[in-house]
Design a protein around this motif. Structure first.
Motif, short mmCIF file in Angstrom:
data_model
loop_
_atom_site.label_atom_id
_atom_site.label_comp_id
_atom_site.label_asym_id
_atom_site.label_seq_id
_atom_site.Cartn_x
_atom_site.Cartn_y
_atom_site.Cartn_z
N THR A 1 -0.46 6.63 10.92
CA THR A 1 0.76 6.67 10.11
C THR A 1 1.94 6.10 10.88
OG1 THR A 1 -0.06 8.64 8.97
CG2 THR A 1 2.30 8.19 8.82
N SER A 2 2.00 6.38 12.18
CA SER A 2 3.12 5.88 12.99
C SER A 2 3.13 4.36 13.03
CB SER A 2 3.01 6.44 14.42
OG SER A 2 1.77 6.08 15.01
N SER A 3 1.97 3.73 13.00
CA SER A 3 1.91 2.26 13.01
C SER A 3 2.50 1.70 11.72
CB SER A 3 0.46 1.80 13.16
OG SER A 3 -0.08 2.22 14.39
N VAL A 4 2.23 2.36 10.61
CA VAL A 4 2.75 1.89 9.32
C VAL A 4 4.27 2.05 9.27
CG1 VAL A 4 2.71 2.26 6.82
CG2 VAL A 4 0.58 2.39 8.13
N THR A 5 4.76 3.21 9.67
CA THR A 5 6.21 3.44 9.62
C THR A 5 6.96 2.49 10.55
OG1 THR A 5 5.98 5.21 11.26
CG2 THR A 5 5.98 5.85 8.94
N ARG A 6 6.43 2.24 11.75
CA ARG A 6 7.09 1.31 12.68
C ARG A 6 7.13 -0.11 12.10
NH1 ARG A 6 4.29 4.01 16.87
NH2 ARG A 6 2.72 2.35 16.86
N MET A 7 6.02 -0.53 11.52
CA MET A 7 5.96 -1.88 10.96
C MET A 7 6.95 -2.03 9.81
SD MET A 7 4.52 -4.91 11.10
CE MET A 7 2.86 -4.91 11.77
N LEU A 8 7.05 -1.03 8.95
CA LEU A 8 7.96 -1.13 7.81
C LEU A 8 9.41 -0.99 8.24
CD1 LEU A 8 5.98 0.67 4.97
CD2 LEU A 8 6.09 -1.74 5.57
N ASP A 9 9.66 -0.21 9.27
CA ASP A 9 11.03 -0.17 9.83
C ASP A 9 11.42 -1.55 10.33
OD1 ASP A 9 11.30 2.51 9.29
OD2 ASP A 9 10.76 3.18 11.31
N GLY A 10 10.47 -2.23 11.01
CA GLY A 10 10.74 -3.57 11.51
C GLY A 10 10.93 -4.57 10.40
N GLN B 1 0.83 -1.21 0.00
CA GLN B 1 0.00 0.00 0.00
C GLN B 1 0.86 1.26 0.00
OE1 GLN B 1 -3.10 0.49 -0.45
NE2 GLN B 1 -4.08 -1.48 -0.12
N THR B 2 1.98 1.24 0.72
CA THR B 2 2.87 2.40 0.77
C THR B 2 3.48 2.67 -0.60
OG1 THR B 2 3.38 2.01 3.11
CG2 THR B 2 4.93 3.37 1.87
N VAL B 3 3.90 1.59 -1.29
CA VAL B 3 4.46 1.76 -2.63
C VAL B 3 3.38 2.28 -3.58
CG1 VAL B 3 5.49 0.57 -4.60
CG2 VAL B 3 6.22 0.00 -2.27
N ASP B 4 2.19 1.69 -3.53
CA ASP B 4 1.12 2.11 -4.43
C ASP B 4 0.70 3.56 -4.18
OD1 ASP B 4 1.08 -0.37 -5.61
OD2 ASP B 4 -0.63 -1.12 -4.46
N ALA B 5 0.63 3.93 -2.89
CA ALA B 5 0.17 5.28 -2.53
C ALA B 5 1.30 6.31 -2.54
CB ALA B 5 -0.47 5.24 -1.15
N LYS B 6 2.55 5.83 -2.64
CA LYS B 6 3.74 6.71 -2.67
C LYS B 6 3.88 7.53 -1.40
CE LYS B 6 3.92 7.15 -7.72
NZ LYS B 6 2.85 6.19 -8.02
#
Length: 301
Positions: free
Chosen positions: A30-39, A12-17
């Motif tokens: 947004t913080s949940s998404v960034t933390r998950m992708l950092d992990g 979703q992050t790639v698709d939504a840029k």
């Protein structure tokens, strides 16, 4: 780590840029998404996304990972759909492929009715005039016009018919003259569809009479709507489906020629066919869409 959720967030992050747009789509912070992708990056030991204050872009490693992740998510959706499709009402995602002009003119205006009728059905419609690989491109149902190519392991089901009409603009006919017999087209600029052999014929049939006329012209295109526009602009004589030109003929923008004749390019038929793989026999989603087509495809007089 919930790996499937992480893959969904990444795709979703790639698709939504961007993280914020992806979070809105997923209904998360947004913080949940960034933390998950950092992990996720830490677990893989690779940088998947380039982060800046203005945008998020995918790295080379991330691009390769994105394709695999998207396949996994789509496979999971297909697995879910195979179960939900066994319920009483059509449910899950249906991927269809339809010809460009046909999809825009005939199908798209009615999609709202279909989605309202089946609240649990999701539709992914691809517009293309090319023959698709149902298995390789993960297409559930393909609609083809004319003679459907015979393919091993593919079910072909007739869903309707259309009529092709020979048309030209009044200004073109005023300049070049009105062809009275099909053979007169040899003296006219014919607009050709880019398909099949280089030499094309328009086959005219009336009662027991048949005329096979070789046609030629300086313009050809693989898109019926383009041929219609050129015909409207006095570019020549075109052979087009009735659903594309009926309004133009009624309004006088185009003149229909040889109406007593049935005419088709080469040996093509006028059938509308639905193609699907054998494992989709009995699919409520596929059958619902085919029934929907039967409602909107009014037979030509």
């Amino acid at each position: 780590m919930d790996k499937l959720l992480a893959l969904q967030m990444f795709v979703q992050t790639v698709d939504a840029k961007g993280f914020s747009a992806a979070a809105r789509r997923l209904g998360l912070a947004t913080s949940s998404v960034t933390r998950m992708l950092d992990g996720l990056e830490a677990e893989l030991g690779a940088v998947l996304l380039n982060r800046s204050t203005r945008q998020v872009t995918v790295t080379d490693a991330g691009a390769a990972y994105y394709l695999k992740a998207r396949d996994i998510i789509e496979a999971m959706a297909d697995a879910d759909a195979s179960v939900t499709d066994r319920g009483e009402a059509p449910a899950g995602q249906l991927r269809i492929s339809v010809p460009v002009a046909f999809g825009r003119r005939l199908i798209a205006p009615h999609i709202g009715v279909l989605l309202e009728r089946y609240p649990k059905l999701a539709l992914d419609m691809t517009l293309t005039d090319e023959i698709v690989d149902l298995l390789g491109e993960r297409i559930d149902l393909s609609i083809r016009l004319g003679s459907a190519a015979a393919m091993d392991g593919v079910v072909s089901r007739p869903v309707g018919e259309f009529r092709r009409r020979v048309v030209a603009s009044p200004s073109y006919l005023a300049e070049r003259g009105l062809p009275e017999q099909p053979i007169d087209l040899l003296q006219h600029e014919c607009l050709r569809f880019s398909y099949g052999p280089q030499q094309q014929f328009w086959t005219f049939v009336r009662s027991k009479e048949e005329q096979k006329v070789p046609i030629d012209g300086r313009f050809k295109s693989n898109n019926a709507e383009v041929l219609r526009e050129v015909a409207l602009a006095a570019g020549g004589v075109a052979l087009l489906p009735d659903w594309l030109v009926n309004e133009d003929v009624s309004s006088g923008r185009l003149t229909a020629l040889f109406e007593p004749w049935v005419v088709n390019p080469n040996d093509a038929s006028s059938a509308i066919s639905a193609l699907y793989l054998p494992n989709h026999r009995g699919s409520k989603r596929v059958n619902a869409f085919i029934e929907f087509l039967g409602e909107i495809l009014v037979p030509s007089p």
